[in-house]
Design a protein around this motif. Structure first.
Motif, PDB file in Angstrom:
ATOM      1  N   ARG A  85     -78.803-121.140 -61.403  1.00  0.00           N
ATOM      2  CA  ARG A  85     -79.841-121.542 -60.396  1.00  0.00           C
ATOM      3  C   ARG A  85     -78.843-121.924 -58.908  1.00  0.00           C
ATOM      4  O   ARG A  85     -79.213-121.415 -58.419  1.00  0.00           O
ATOM      5  CB  ARG A  85     -80.261-122.796 -60.546  1.00  0.00           C
ATOM      6  N   ALA A  86     -77.213-122.287 -59.208  1.00  0.00           N
ATOM      7  CA  ALA A  86     -76.692-122.548 -58.414  1.00  0.00           C
ATOM      8  C   ALA A  86     -76.619-120.927 -57.688  1.00  0.00           C
ATOM      9  O   ALA A  86     -76.303-120.401 -56.097  1.00  0.00           O
ATOM     10  CB  ALA A  86     -75.695-122.923 -58.191  1.00  0.00           C
ATOM     11  N   LEU A  87     -76.358-119.878 -58.526  1.00  0.00           N
ATOM     12  CA  LEU A  87     -76.029-118.379 -57.747  1.00  0.00           C
ATOM     13  C   LEU A  87     -76.925-117.924 -57.378  1.00  0.00           C
ATOM     14  O   LEU A  87     -77.233-117.505 -56.751  1.00  0.00           O
ATOM     15  CB  LEU A  87     -75.025-117.884 -58.332  1.00  0.00           C
ATOM     16  N   GLU A  88     -78.157-117.487 -58.537  1.00  0.00           N
ATOM     17  CA  GLU A  88     -79.225-116.820 -58.927  1.00  0.00           C
ATOM     18  C   GLU A  88     -80.021-117.116 -57.012  1.00  0.00           C
ATOM     19  O   GLU A  88     -80.553-116.207 -56.366  1.00  0.00           O
ATOM     20  CB  GLU A  88     -79.709-116.194 -60.193  1.00  0.00           C
ATOM     21  N   LEU A  89     -80.223-117.753 -57.142  1.00  0.00           N
ATOM     22  CA  LEU A  89     -81.047-119.053 -56.106  1.00  0.00           C
ATOM     23  C   LEU A  89     -80.658-118.183 -54.825  1.00  0.00           C
ATOM     24  O   LEU A  89     -81.108-118.412 -54.263  1.00  0.00           O
ATOM     25  CB  LEU A  89     -82.346-120.129 -56.614  1.00  0.00           C
ATOM     26  N   GLN A  90     -79.342-118.866 -54.653  1.00  0.00           N
ATOM     27  CA  GLN A  90     -78.252-118.642 -53.402  1.00  0.00           C
ATOM     28  C   GLN A  90     -78.209-116.973 -52.540  1.00  0.00           C
ATOM     29  O   GLN A  90     -78.977-117.429 -51.639  1.00  0.00           O
ATOM     30  CB  GLN A  90     -77.089-119.782 -53.703  1.00  0.00           C
ATOM     31  N   ALA A  91     -78.658-116.928 -54.609  1.00  0.00           N
ATOM     32  CA  ALA A  91     -78.103-115.134 -53.044  1.00  0.00           C
ATOM     33  C   ALA A  91     -79.420-114.483 -52.640  1.00  0.00           C
ATOM     34  O   ALA A  91     -79.765-113.880 -52.081  1.00  0.00           O
ATOM     35  CB  ALA A  91     -77.564-114.379 -54.749  1.00  0.00           C
ATOM     36  N   HIS A 133     -79.585-109.199 -63.069  1.00  0.00           N
ATOM     37  CA  HIS A 133     -78.989-110.695 -62.938  1.00  0.00           C
ATOM     38  C   HIS A 133     -77.823-110.437 -62.501  1.00  0.00           C
ATOM     39  O   HIS A 133     -78.201-111.433 -61.215  1.00  0.00           O
ATOM     40  CB  HIS A 133     -79.682-111.613 -63.551  1.00  0.00           C
ATOM     41  N   GLN A 134     -76.996-110.219 -62.550  1.00  0.00           N
ATOM     42  CA  GLN A 134     -75.511-109.735 -62.146  1.00  0.00           C
ATOM     43  C   GLN A 134     -75.826-108.924 -60.724  1.00  0.00           C
ATOM     44  O   GLN A 134     -75.044-109.275 -59.639  1.00  0.00           O
ATOM     45  CB  GLN A 134     -75.195-108.383 -63.116  1.00  0.00           C
ATOM     46  N   PRO A 143     -66.532-110.467 -54.218  1.00  0.00           N
ATOM     47  CA  PRO A 143     -66.059-110.107 -55.900  1.00  0.00           C
ATOM     48  C   PRO A 143     -66.011-111.163 -56.635  1.00  0.00           C
ATOM     49  O   PRO A 143     -65.968-111.508 -57.797  1.00  0.00           O
ATOM     50  CB  PRO A 143     -64.621-109.317 -55.826  1.00  0.00           C
ATOM     51  N   LEU A 144     -65.180-112.682 -56.449  1.00  0.00           N
ATOM     52  CA  LEU A 144     -65.262-113.006 -57.216  1.00  0.00           C
ATOM     53  C   LEU A 144     -66.246-113.851 -57.961  1.00  0.00           C
ATOM     54  O   LEU A 144     -66.004-114.235 -59.084  1.00  0.00           O
ATOM     55  CB  LEU A 144     -64.622-114.437 -56.381  1.00  0.00           C
ATOM     56  N   LEU A 145     -67.453-114.290 -56.900  1.00  0.00           N
ATOM     57  CA  LEU A 145     -68.599-114.649 -57.299  1.00  0.00           C
ATOM     58  C   LEU A 145     -68.752-113.766 -59.141  1.00  0.00           C
ATOM     59  O   LEU A 145     -69.825-113.902 -59.912  1.00  0.00           O
ATOM     60  CB  LEU A 145     -69.288-114.959 -56.679  1.00  0.00           C
ATOM     61  N   ASP A 146     -69.138-112.299 -58.247  1.00  0.00           N
ATOM     62  CA  ASP A 146     -69.215-111.480 -59.356  1.00  0.00           C
ATOM     63  C   ASP A 146     -68.547-111.289 -61.026  1.00  0.00           C
ATOM     64  O   ASP A 146     -68.789-111.496 -61.945  1.00  0.00           O
ATOM     65  CB  ASP A 146     -69.020-110.245 -59.214  1.00  0.00           C
ATOM     66  N   GLU A 147     -66.848-111.761 -60.677  1.00  0.00           N
ATOM     67  CA  GLU A 147     -66.274-111.769 -61.592  1.00  0.00           C
ATOM     68  C   GLU A 147     -66.153-113.165 -62.378  1.00  0.00           C
ATOM     69  O   GLU A 147     -66.932-112.788 -63.667  1.00  0.00           O
ATOM     70  CB  GLU A 147     -64.857-111.749 -61.326  1.00  0.00           C
ATOM     71  N   PHE A 148     -66.855-114.336 -62.032  1.00  0.00           N
ATOM     72  CA  PHE A 148     -67.287-115.576 -62.393  1.00  0.00           C
ATOM     73  C   PHE A 148     -68.587-115.472 -63.010  1.00  0.00           C
ATOM     74  O   PHE A 148     -68.655-116.193 -64.421  1.00  0.00           O
ATOM     75  CB  PHE A 148     -67.529-116.042 -61.208  1.00  0.00           C
ATOM     76  N   VAL A 153     -73.028-114.404 -67.943  1.00  0.00           N
ATOM     77  CA  VAL A 153     -73.467-113.209 -68.470  1.00  0.00           C
ATOM     78  C   VAL A 153     -72.919-113.072 -69.674  1.00  0.00           C
ATOM     79  O   VAL A 153     -73.602-113.057 -70.887  1.00  0.00           O
ATOM     80  CB  VAL A 153     -73.493-111.664 -67.840  1.00  0.00           C
ATOM     81  N   ALA A 154     -71.991-112.778 -70.598  1.00  0.00           N
ATOM     82  CA  ALA A 154     -71.066-112.996 -71.887  1.00  0.00           C
ATOM     83  C   ALA A 154     -71.821-114.326 -72.392  1.00  0.00           C
ATOM     84  O   ALA A 154     -71.503-114.313 -73.277  1.00  0.00           O
ATOM     85  CB  ALA A 154     -69.329-112.338 -72.102  1.00  0.00           C
ATOM     86  N   GLN A 155     -71.766-115.288 -72.106  1.00  0.00           N
ATOM     87  CA  GLN A 155     -72.071-116.402 -72.290  1.00  0.00           C
ATOM     88  C   GLN A 155     -73.219-116.340 -73.222  1.00  0.00           C
ATOM     89  O   GLN A 155     -74.286-116.637 -73.566  1.00  0.00           O
ATOM     90  CB  GLN A 155     -71.335-117.843 -71.729  1.00  0.00           C
ATOM     91  N   LEU A 156     -74.367-115.897 -72.393  1.00  0.00           N
ATOM     92  CA  LEU A 156     -75.630-116.232 -72.078  1.00  0.00           C
ATOM     93  C   LEU A 156     -75.330-114.890 -73.150  1.00  0.00           C
ATOM     94  O   LEU A 156     -76.993-115.382 -73.635  1.00  0.00           O
ATOM     95  CB  LEU A 156     -76.401-115.471 -71.099  1.00  0.00           C
TER      96      LEU A 156
END
Length: 217
Positions: A85-91, A133-134, A143-148, A153-156
């Motif tokens: 939510r923090a990342l995708e909605l902010q994006a 979603h990436q 790039p830092l947020l992409d890597e994070f 995504v791997a955990q999902l």
């Protein structure tokens, strides 16, 4: 461009990609001897790569069994969706109408997911859906947020792998992803935001129900 990645870096990336691709599943053992042979790497290099995967929350050490791909629980899922939510909605909130290359990347992921659905390759449907979603997070151009987020995504993916019926689990999301793309392409951030917010709410609830059913038959 010179490749500055160490062998341990490369092995970490490949094993993470195997998790995202659904080739390494929760509970699978990562046998040190096999990895030494597969990657033609030293034991220390393999241990370093496995240690990094552990730091990323993708593996865990089990006494008398060694390193295994991690099984995630209810608290992990709730935390992952806080991050989403923090990342995708902010994006989405900070986005401009999609540039052609941004739209193309999203559509490429959606079309790959559609093709996988036609083949009934539901594992690949999930992988390509996550790629979409990436690309949403990629709208922030960090790039830092992409890597994070790749680690998120791997955990999902590990949670998705617990679905007893992956076809039933994956089928509803593709049309919703496409709607989110279309709102973004039209520059309607509010509609895209509301669609993504509902998407994440529904997805989280479904995964929590799935985990509850798995752990309490």
């Amino acid at each position: 461009m010179i490749n500055t990645l160490s062998l341990a870096d490369q092995i970490t990336l490949e094993l993470r990609a195997d998790i995202i691709g659904g080739r390494l599943l929760p509970g699978m053992a990562l046998v040190e001897n096999n990895l030494v042979s597969a990657y033609n790497a030293s034991r220390n290099t393999i241990r370093e790569a496995l240690h990094r995967l552990g730091q990323e929350g993708l593996t865990r050490y089990v006494r008398n069994k060694g390193v295994m791909v991690r099984r995630l629980g209810v608290d992990d899922v709730r935390d992952l969706f806080k991050v989403r939510r923090a990342l995708e909605l902010q994006a989405i909130l900070g986005s401009q109408p999609l540039r052609e290359y941004q739209s193309d990347r999203m559509l490429e992921a959606l079309e790959a997911a559609d093709l996988a659905r036609e083949r009934e390759d539901w594992r690949s449907v999930g992988t390509h859906g996550l790629a979409f979603h990436q690309h949403v997070v990629g709208l922030m151009r960090s790039p830092l947020l992409d890597e994070f987020f790749t680690n998120v995504v791997a955990q999902l993916r590990l949670v998705f792998s617990t679905a007893p019926d992956e076809a039933c689990f994956q089928a509803p999301w593709l049309a919703r992803d496409r709607c989110i793309h279309d709102w973004l392409a039209e520059g309607d951030r509010l509609a895209a935001y509301e669609a993504m917010s509902l998407y994440l709410d529904d997805s989280e609830q479904l995964l929590l129900q799935l985990l509850a059913a798995t752990h309490h038959p």
